[in-house]
Design a protein around this motif. Structure first.
Motif, PDB file in Angstrom:
ATOM      1  N   UNK A  36      36.853  42.308  51.199  1.00  0.00           N
ATOM      2  CA  UNK A  36      35.887  42.641  50.019  1.00  0.00           C
ATOM      3  C   UNK A  36      36.441  42.616  48.811  1.00  0.00           C
ATOM      4  N   UNK A  37      35.543  42.749  47.741  1.00  0.00           N
ATOM      5  CA  UNK A  37      35.928  42.566  46.416  1.00  0.00           C
ATOM      6  C   UNK A  37      36.913  43.786  45.991  1.00  0.00           C
ATOM      7  N   UNK A  38      36.653  44.979  46.432  1.00  0.00           N
ATOM      8  CA  UNK A  38      37.496  45.968  46.105  1.00  0.00           C
ATOM      9  C   UNK A  38      39.271  45.569  46.514  1.00  0.00           C
ATOM     10  N   UNK A  39      39.003  45.380  47.603  1.00  0.00           N
ATOM     11  CA  UNK A  39      40.498  44.850  48.158  1.00  0.00           C
ATOM     12  C   UNK A  39      41.003  43.633  47.386  1.00  0.00           C
ATOM     13  N   UNK A  40      40.190  42.777  47.108  1.00  0.00           N
ATOM     14  CA  UNK A  40      40.720  41.622  46.386  1.00  0.00           C
ATOM     15  C   UNK A  40      41.108  42.110  44.924  1.00  0.00           C
ATOM     16  N   UNK A  57      28.411  37.698  47.603  1.00  0.00           N
ATOM     17  CA  UNK A  57      27.720  38.777  48.438  1.00  0.00           C
ATOM     18  C   UNK A  57      28.464  39.592  49.468  1.00  0.00           C
ATOM     19  N   UNK A  58      28.942  40.629  48.934  1.00  0.00           N
ATOM     20  CA  UNK A  58      29.904  41.303  49.938  1.00  0.00           C
ATOM     21  C   UNK A  58      29.513  42.959  49.862  1.00  0.00           C
ATOM     22  N   UNK A  59      29.920  43.762  50.670  1.00  0.00           N
ATOM     23  CA  UNK A  59      29.708  45.204  50.641  1.00  0.00           C
ATOM     24  C   UNK A  59      30.955  45.817  49.645  1.00  0.00           C
ATOM     25  N   UNK A  60      30.506  47.118  49.491  1.00  0.00           N
ATOM     26  CA  UNK A  60      31.356  47.818  48.449  1.00  0.00           C
ATOM     27  C   UNK A  60      31.542  47.362  46.903  1.00  0.00           C
ATOM     28  N   UNK A  61      32.245  46.174  46.857  1.00  0.00           N
ATOM     29  CA  UNK A  61      32.216  45.481  45.596  1.00  0.00           C
ATOM     30  C   UNK A  61      31.801  44.071  45.654  1.00  0.00           C
ATOM     31  N   UNK A  62      30.986  43.613  44.898  1.00  0.00           N
ATOM     32  CA  UNK A  62      30.486  42.177  45.134  1.00  0.00           C
ATOM     33  C   UNK A  62      31.485  41.301  44.317  1.00  0.00           C
ATOM     34  N   UNK A  63      31.286  40.019  44.630  1.00  0.00           N
ATOM     35  CA  UNK A  63      32.230  38.977  44.001  1.00  0.00           C
ATOM     36  C   UNK A  63      32.061  39.053  42.574  1.00  0.00           C
ATOM     37  N   UNK A  64      31.157  39.155  41.964  1.00  0.00           N
ATOM     38  CA  UNK A  64      30.757  39.262  40.401  1.00  0.00           C
ATOM     39  C   UNK A  64      31.643  40.411  39.987  1.00  0.00           C
ATOM     40  N   UNK A  65      31.536  41.577  40.451  1.00  0.00           N
ATOM     41  CA  UNK A  65      32.252  42.886  40.071  1.00  0.00           C
ATOM     42  C   UNK A  65      33.845  42.594  39.944  1.00  0.00           C
ATOM     43  N   UNK A  66      34.072  42.003  41.270  1.00  0.00           N
ATOM     44  CA  UNK A  66      35.409  41.783  41.502  1.00  0.00           C
ATOM     45  C   UNK A  66      36.144  40.612  40.326  1.00  0.00           C
ATOM     46  N   UNK A  67      35.745  39.606  40.279  1.00  0.00           N
ATOM     47  CA  UNK A  67      35.770  38.629  39.279  1.00  0.00           C
ATOM     48  C   UNK A  67      35.928  39.219  37.951  1.00  0.00           C
ATOM     49  N   UNK A  68      35.192  39.895  37.522  1.00  0.00           N
ATOM     50  CA  UNK A  68      35.306  40.713  36.169  1.00  0.00           C
ATOM     51  C   UNK A  68      36.672  41.464  36.103  1.00  0.00           C
ATOM     52  N   UNK A  69      36.799  42.188  37.048  1.00  0.00           N
ATOM     53  CA  UNK A  69      37.946  43.124  37.139  1.00  0.00           C
ATOM     54  C   UNK A  69      39.369  42.129  37.202  1.00  0.00           C
ATOM     55  N   UNK A  70      39.214  41.170  38.050  1.00  0.00           N
ATOM     56  CA  UNK A  70      40.365  40.197  37.924  1.00  0.00           C
ATOM     57  C   UNK A  70      40.963  39.615  36.745  1.00  0.00           C
ATOM     58  N   UNK A  71      39.755  39.063  36.224  1.00  0.00           N
ATOM     59  CA  UNK A  71      39.958  38.321  34.877  1.00  0.00           C
ATOM     60  C   UNK A  71      40.330  38.993  33.808  1.00  0.00           C
ATOM     61  N   UNK A  72      39.777  40.265  33.809  1.00  0.00           N
ATOM     62  CA  UNK A  72      40.289  41.181  32.626  1.00  0.00           C
ATOM     63  C   UNK A  72      41.695  41.440  32.863  1.00  0.00           C
ATOM     64  N   UNK A  73      42.188  41.836  33.842  1.00  0.00           N
ATOM     65  CA  UNK A  73      43.628  42.450  34.185  1.00  0.00           C
ATOM     66  C   UNK A  73      44.411  41.182  34.168  1.00  0.00           C
ATOM     67  N   UNK A  74      44.189  39.949  34.552  1.00  0.00           N
ATOM     68  CA  UNK A  74      45.030  38.837  34.706  1.00  0.00           C
ATOM     69  C   UNK A  74      44.218  37.549  34.590  1.00  0.00           C
ATOM     70  N   UNK A  75      44.212  36.999  33.241  1.00  0.00           N
ATOM     71  CA  UNK A  75      43.409  35.875  33.041  1.00  0.00           C
ATOM     72  C   UNK A  75      43.802  34.493  33.584  1.00  0.00           C
TER      73      UNK A  75
END
Length: 129
Positions: A36-40, A57-75
């Motif tokens: 899921x996005x949280x684990x990613x 589309x995933x439970x807990x944290x979807x891909x869009x929310x995970x993408x946002x966090x990933x790109x903010x922490x490491x572009x």
């Protein structure tokens, strides 16, 4: 491709296994897996993969929310968003948040290979500067 680190994130174990099989067949040796996005997000912070294949589309944290966090922490991490629905709003939002590209499921070996080759070619160009 041996030096490339790839994270496969999908809530479907079958999809993850199929993607991992294709990546292995084309020569990728460092493959990470998230359900899921949280684990990613956690894996991306710790392992810093070069490339992420992310379901939307995933439970807990979807891909869009995970993408946002990933790109903010490491572009520098390239995130490829994948969906079985061709929603224009998902595509637009993904690209606005910094997705490398957006692909339609089911994902073929050819599409995966093209994305990886494109990424490697761009890295070679950048490393010469």
């Amino acid at each position: 491709m041996k030096n490339l680190s790839v994270l496969v994130c999908d809530d479907s174990e079958l999809v993850r296994k199929q993607m991992i099989e294709v990546l292995t067949l084309i020569g990728v040796e460092n493959i990470l897996e998230a359900y899921d996005g949280e684990q990613a997000v956690i894996i991306c912070k710790k392992q810093k993969p070069d490339l992420v294949f992310m379901d939307i589309i995933m439970p807990k944290k979807d891909g869009i929310a995970a993408l946002k966090q990933i790109t903010q922490s490491n572009s520098t991490i390239k995130v490829v968003m994948a969906s079985s629905s061709s929603s224009h709003s998902h595509l637009k939002k993904s690209l606005q948040l910094g997705a490398y590209t957006f692909i339609q499921k089911p994902i073929s070996e050819k599409v995966i290979l093209n994305i990886i080759q494109n990424l490697i070619e761009k890295r070679t160009i950048f490393s010469k500067d």
